[in-house]
Structure formats: C-alpha cells, structure tokens
Design an enzyme around this catalytic site. Sequence first.
Site, short mmCIF file in Angstrom:
data_model
loop_
_atom_site.label_atom_id
_atom_site.label_comp_id
_atom_site.label_asym_id
_atom_site.label_seq_id
_atom_site.Cartn_x
_atom_site.Cartn_y
_atom_site.Cartn_z
N LYS A 2 -2.96 -29.45 -31.63
CA LYS A 2 -1.58 -29.61 -31.13
C LYS A 2 -0.70 -28.40 -31.51
O LYS A 2 -1.12 -27.56 -32.32
CB LYS A 2 -1.01 -30.91 -31.70
CG LYS A 2 -1.80 -32.16 -31.25
CD LYS A 2 -1.15 -33.44 -31.75
CE LYS A 2 -1.92 -34.66 -31.26
NZ LYS A 2 -1.20 -35.93 -31.56
N TYR A 34 -0.70 -38.20 -21.40
CA TYR A 34 -0.41 -39.36 -22.26
C TYR A 34 0.14 -40.55 -21.47
O TYR A 34 0.82 -41.40 -22.04
CB TYR A 34 0.60 -38.96 -23.34
CG TYR A 34 -0.01 -38.24 -24.54
CD1 TYR A 34 -0.93 -38.88 -25.37
CD2 TYR A 34 0.35 -36.95 -24.86
CE1 TYR A 34 -1.47 -38.24 -26.48
CE2 TYR A 34 -0.19 -36.29 -25.98
CZ TYR A 34 -1.10 -36.95 -26.78
OH TYR A 34 -1.64 -36.33 -27.88
N ARG A 82 -13.19 -38.72 -34.79
CA ARG A 82 -12.03 -39.50 -35.27
C ARG A 82 -12.05 -39.61 -36.80
O ARG A 82 -11.00 -39.60 -37.45
CB ARG A 82 -11.99 -40.88 -34.59
CG ARG A 82 -11.63 -40.74 -33.10
CD ARG A 82 -11.64 -42.06 -32.38
NE ARG A 82 -10.49 -42.89 -32.73
CZ ARG A 82 -9.28 -42.74 -32.22
NH1 ARG A 82 -9.02 -41.76 -31.38
NH2 ARG A 82 -8.31 -43.56 -32.57
N THR A 111 -4.13 -41.83 -37.42
CA THR A 111 -2.98 -41.25 -36.71
C THR A 111 -1.82 -40.99 -37.67
O THR A 111 -1.21 -39.93 -37.64
CB THR A 111 -2.51 -42.22 -35.59
OG1 THR A 111 -3.63 -42.48 -34.75
CG2 THR A 111 -1.37 -41.63 -34.78
N ARG A 163 -5.96 -34.69 -40.85
CA ARG A 163 -4.56 -35.16 -40.89
C ARG A 163 -4.07 -35.34 -42.33
O ARG A 163 -2.91 -35.02 -42.63
CB ARG A 163 -4.44 -36.44 -40.07
CG ARG A 163 -4.49 -36.14 -38.56
CD ARG A 163 -4.70 -37.37 -37.76
NE ARG A 163 -4.53 -37.15 -36.32
CZ ARG A 163 -4.92 -38.02 -35.40
NH1 ARG A 163 -5.50 -39.16 -35.77
NH2 ARG A 163 -4.73 -37.78 -34.12
N ASN A 205 0.66 -34.38 -35.96
CA ASN A 205 -0.53 -34.73 -36.75
C ASN A 205 -1.72 -33.82 -36.41
O ASN A 205 -2.86 -34.24 -36.49
CB ASN A 205 -0.86 -36.22 -36.60
CG ASN A 205 -1.15 -36.62 -35.18
OD1 ASN A 205 -1.09 -35.80 -34.27
ND2 ASN A 205 -1.49 -37.87 -34.97
N HIS A 211 -5.68 -34.17 -31.72
CA HIS A 211 -5.89 -35.39 -30.91
C HIS A 211 -7.38 -35.52 -30.66
O HIS A 211 -8.08 -34.50 -30.50
CB HIS A 211 -5.16 -35.27 -29.57
CG HIS A 211 -5.60 -36.32 -28.58
ND1 HIS A 211 -5.09 -37.58 -28.58
CD2 HIS A 211 -6.57 -36.29 -27.61
CE1 HIS A 211 -5.70 -38.29 -27.62
NE2 HIS A 211 -6.60 -37.52 -27.03
N GLU A 260 -9.92 -37.65 -20.08
CA GLU A 260 -9.23 -36.56 -20.78
C GLU A 260 -9.93 -35.21 -20.57
O GLU A 260 -9.27 -34.18 -20.41
CB GLU A 260 -9.11 -36.90 -22.27
CG GLU A 260 -8.19 -38.10 -22.50
CD GLU A 260 -7.96 -38.43 -23.96
OE1 GLU A 260 -8.63 -37.86 -24.83
OE2 GLU A 260 -7.08 -39.27 -24.22
P1 CMP Z 1 -2.64 -38.94 -30.55
O1 CMP Z 1 -3.98 -39.25 -31.13
O2 CMP Z 1 -2.48 -37.65 -29.86
O3 CMP Z 1 -2.21 -40.13 -29.55
C1 CMP Z 1 -0.86 -40.46 -29.29
C2 CMP Z 1 0.08 -39.72 -30.18
O4 CMP Z 1 1.37 -40.23 -30.25
C3 CMP Z 1 -0.43 -39.78 -31.60
O5 CMP Z 1 -1.59 -38.99 -31.74
C4 CMP Z 1 0.80 -39.29 -32.37
O6 CMP Z 1 0.86 -37.88 -32.41
C5 CMP Z 1 1.96 -39.76 -31.48
N1 CMP Z 1 2.79 -40.80 -32.08
C6 CMP Z 1 4.08 -40.67 -32.39
N2 CMP Z 1 4.56 -41.78 -32.93
C7 CMP Z 1 3.54 -42.67 -32.96
C8 CMP Z 1 3.43 -44.01 -33.41
N3 CMP Z 1 4.45 -44.68 -33.92
N4 CMP Z 1 2.21 -44.63 -33.28
C9 CMP Z 1 1.16 -43.96 -32.73
N5 CMP Z 1 1.22 -42.67 -32.29
C10 CMP Z 1 2.41 -42.03 -32.42
#
Ligand code: CMP
Length: 138
Positions: free
Chosen positions: A9, A49, A85, A91, A102, A112, A115, A126
């Site tokens: 990211k 997204y 993962r 996350t 992370r 974070n 992805h 994707e």
């Molecule tokens: P990602 O795995 O890219 O998938 C969705 C993204 O939304 C997640 O990582 C985070 O970067 C972002 N995000 C922001 N706020 C939240 C939240 N409250 N819960 C989950 N994802 C979040």
Amino acid sequence: MERTLSIIKPDGTSRGLIGEVIKRLEENNIKIIAAKMIHMTKKQAQGFYAVHKERPFFDSLTDFMSSGPVVVMALTGENVIPRYRELMGATDYRKAAEGTIRKDFATDIEKNIVHGSDAPETAAFEISYFFNSFEIVA
Ligand code: CMP
C-alpha cells in the site's frame, strides 16, 4: 497451487518497505508471478474495494489507496492465500502476531502496509483486476 493478490500500500511504498515485503515472500518460498507499480485513481480504488462500499471506512480507504503508488503482485504457492495472510498478520496491527508485517510496520488499521486476498474467488477477481494473462509468467 493457489494464487493470491498482494498489494504493498502507499504507506509501504513511501516508507521504503517494498524490499522488506518481497524479502519475506522469498524467505517463505512464495513465488511472484506478476508485479508492477501503479498509482490508482480514486475510481480504480473504489472498483477494487467495491465489496466494502457500504462500510463506513470506504471513502477514507479509497482516498488512502489512491494517495500514492502501490506495488501489486500476483503470488503463487501451496496454500498461498492463508500463508500470505499469516505473514501479513491481522488487519488491525494491534491484534497482529509478533513477527508479522503488520505487527512490525503498520501504524493504523487503514495504513496497514499490505493487502492480501481472503479466498480463491476473491483472489481470481483481484488478480484479473490488475493483470491480463500476458502479464502473468506462470
Ligand atoms: P485490506 O486487507 O486491504 O482490506 C480492507 C481494508 O480496509 C483493510 O485492509 C484496512 O486497510 C481498511 N480498513 C480501515 N478501517 C477498517 C476497519 N475498521 N475494519 C477493517 N478494515 C479496515
């Protein structure tokens, strides 16, 4: 053999963590079969997204993901979806296990660093969102 989509990211690219993420992939025997750096428009981030479009963080997330360059990669390996993962960690970096990307580098639930796809169907969507068949070497 499974495939997954990884994104380093904007926080990961701007903080000089591209090499660090790729090093962890290589150390864990995860093979890169496609890679490029792109700077998404807000619209492209919204399309990627789309599954989160009703979530309260959607606007902020798509602003962030279109705020700077990202590195998108297609990865392959046995059970690569859960294995990547596991390397990324939860996350929410505060809940991520020690030694994960992370836990080591994220500063925020949104910023974070990386992805990774969460299931084979999501991975197929994707990967095809960013790469055509000629851009994938395997
Ligand atoms: P990602 O795995 O890219 O998938 C969705 C993204 O939304 C997640 O990582 C985070 O970067 C972002 N995000 C922001 N706020 C939240 C939240 N409250 N819960 C989950 N994802 C979040």
